[in-house]
Design an enzyme around this catalytic site. Structure first.
Site, mmCIF file in Angstrom:
data_model
loop_
_atom_site.group_PDB
_atom_site.id
_atom_site.type_symbol
_atom_site.label_atom_id
_atom_site.label_comp_id
_atom_site.label_asym_id
_atom_site.label_seq_id
_atom_site.Cartn_x
_atom_site.Cartn_y
_atom_site.Cartn_z
ATOM 1 C CD GLU A 155 -2.904 0.993 2.416
ATOM 2 O OE1 GLU A 155 -2.741 0.067 3.251
ATOM 3 O OE2 GLU A 155 -3.769 1.870 2.540
ATOM 4 C CB SER A 191 -2.815 1.144 8.179
ATOM 5 O OG SER A 191 -3.049 1.286 6.798
#
Ligand SMILES: *[C@@H]1O[C@H](CO)[C@@H](O)[C@H](O)[C@H]1NC(C)=O
Ligand SMILES: *[C@@H]1O[C@H](CO)[C@@H](O)[C@H](O)[C@H]1NC(C)=O
Ligand SMILES: *[C@@H]1O[C@H](CO)[C@@H](O)[C@H](O)[C@H]1NC(C)=O
Ligand SMILES: *[C@@H]1O[C@H](CO)[C@@H](O)[C@H](O)[C@H]1NC(C)=O
Length: 480
Positions: A155, A191
């Site tokens: 990511e 996150s």
């Protein structure tokens, strides 16, 4: 040679010959990516070439749709309900893409920290969610390329690729020599990611990923902090506040003065991120009243408790939670949650740390009545939390990543370039379709052998040379 370039560039741009040929031989002018985040799913439609006038082969975003409802991980007990809100967005997508291209258009779904957490908590449940998504997309006309949970480092790196792809092509394109890259700061719901090229990129950090972009190899330092997304961080704060209080009514210095809300303990303690903070007598359905006191100083003190600095021996290269991090370097772009929070404080672009602090202080001192007036378009759940988010961002960037007054203005808070969102999804698609610009080729076209192929390559090379001239001009423009 300059004359040659210019006349060829002129010919090419005025006739638009190249895009026409390119379009005919290129099978997939569209790509669809679903960013299945912890709090929501967003559908992105990408198209290339974007700007036929000025550029060739620049993949750009032509459509974006926020799927109604929560993130896919919230459908853990109700997978049957996933389809309806997805339909709403996909029907709009179908209108955007010509029907005869539906079958050849790839569609990807990448799920992030919300699903990573669910998988850790209950793998069966996570697999069931993914399976029902797969069933849903198999019945769609597009070419479904899988629903995957991407890792934190992936990511981070895809976000970095997107940022550099969008910035490089439009702003600071350098053709030769050292390439300057931009670091990426992403704040999601569950996150947060930091990715950049450190000063000494040969140094072997655990969290380095190799990326090839524009013909250069980069060692990108990247780290994803699970449970340090905006929503999960705030849940941890609420759990901490409940620990310090004993009654069913708790003061929250990060909520605006005179704001009051009733939440179930499950709402903030049900997550994996807050499991260890659950009260000894955990009654999931018990109600707690949170009462806002709008106290910026105390809010910051509480936010500091979300970071564990005791695990680091050396503060220099280990900001918090025992994670090794090289010193931040160069320009950064801070997008998603970073941008939205800064925007609510009426800031944008780049600004001094002192300006940020005074805006945050001003914002956090407002009463709920004043805030509702100042943010008429914000939903309650967002408006009440911006003060927390701002304090969290301050703490993460300054005490976590070690930005200081000097390099803070190198952070650009920005959500898009042109009309393309800065989000990991574009980098994800570029990587999966092998479209990251490599040396000598701006894009790797999946060419079909045809009469045009030779001509096409010839034109592509010409286009690249023109691009080079443009890059140099842009570079000079930026230097002066
Ligand atoms: C192409 O570039 C020119 C000059 O920089 C600009 O005015 C124009 O808007 C650009 N066209 C598009 C489609 O972006
Ligand atoms: C995990 O999820 C499955 C499917 O939703 C469910 O049947 C099971 O009870 C869950 N397990 C736990 C420990 O919660
Ligand atoms: C910080 O981390 C250390 C080591 O993992 C742990 O022992 C300590 O309890 C943590 N402190 C806080 C405040 O979470
Ligand atoms: C932001 O600016 C607008 C327009 O000047 C103003 O109405 C609003 O109250 C400001 N909001 C904040 C949070 O300062």
């Amino acid at each position: 040679p300059d004359l040659f370039h210019h006349s060829i560039c002129g010919l090419y741009t005025s006739t638009s010959l190249f895009p026409v040929l390119w379009y005919q031989t290129h099978q997939y002018p569209y790509g669809i990516v679903l960013d299945a985040g912890s709090s929501r799913t967003t559908v992105y439609v990408y198209e290339w070439p974007a700007e036929k006038e000025n550029d060739t082969g620049v993949v750009s975003q032509t459509f974006k749709c926020d799927v109604k409802g929560p993130g896919i991980s919230s459908y853990e007990h109700n997978t049957g309900a996933l389809a309806k809100p997805l339909d709403e967005c996909l029907n709009k997508v179908k209108e955007r893409i010509p029907v005869h291209l539906h079958k050849s258009t790839s569609i990807y779904l990448g799920a992030t920290a919300g699903m990573r957490l669910l998988r850790l908590q209950n793998e069966t449940a996570a697999n069931e969610v993914l399976a029902s998504i797969q069933n849903y997309f198999r019945a769609q006309p597009f070419q479904f390329r899988g629903a995957n949970i991407i890792t934190g480092p992936e990511e981070g790196v895809y976000g970095w690729i997107t940022a550099n792809y969008l910035m490089e092509l439009r702003f600071s394109g350098k053709s030769e020599g050292e390439k300057e890259t931009i670091g990426a700061l992403d704040l999601g719901g569950a996150s947060t990611q930091i990715s950049f090229i450190p000063e000494d990129s040969q140094e072997n950090f655990n969290n380095t990923m190799q990326v090839k972009l524009y013909g250069y190899d980069y060692n990108v330092y990247t780290h994803s902090f699970q449970c340090y997304g905006r929503d999960e961080a705030e849940k941890r704060l609420l759990a901490l506040l409940l620990q310090s209080g004993i009654s069913s009514s708790v003061d929250n210095p990060c909520y605006p003065r005179n704001y009051e809300t009733t939440l179930t303990v499950k709402y903030f303690c049900g997550s994996l991120c807050t499991q260890s903070l659950r009260p000894a007598n955990y009654y999931p359905n018990q109600s707690v009243i949170f009462h806002g006191t709008g106290d910026p100083g105390l809010c910051q003190e509480m936010v500091s408790l979300l970071f564990n600095f005791t695990t680091c021996r050396n503060q220099e290269d280990c900001p918090f939670n025992g994670i090794h991090q090289p010193k931040v370097k160069g320009n950064f772009v801070a997008f998603s949650g970073f941008y939205y929070t800064i925007n609510a404080l009426n800031l944008t672009g780049h600004f001094s740390l002192a300006d940020f602090n005074s805006s945050m202080w001003f914002f956090c001192s407002q009463s709920w009545a004043q805030l509702q007036f100042m943010l008429p378009k914000s939903e309650e759940i967002y408006a009440r939390s911006y003060c927390f988010s701002a304090n969290f961002i301050y703490y993460l960037l300054v005490h976590g990543y070690n930005f200081d007054a000097e390099n803070w203005p190198q952070i650009h808070f920005q959500k898009e370039v042109g009309n393309s969102s800065i989000a990991w999804s574009l980098g994800y698609m570029l990587s999966l379709t092998n479209m990251i610009p490599a040396e000598g080729k701006l894009i790797q076209l999946p060419l079909k052998p045809s009469l045009f192929a030779g001509l096409l390559i010839f034109l592509a090379v010409l286009a690249l040379k023109c691009q080079l001239v443009t890059y140099i001009l842009f570079q000079l423009y930026w230097i002066f």
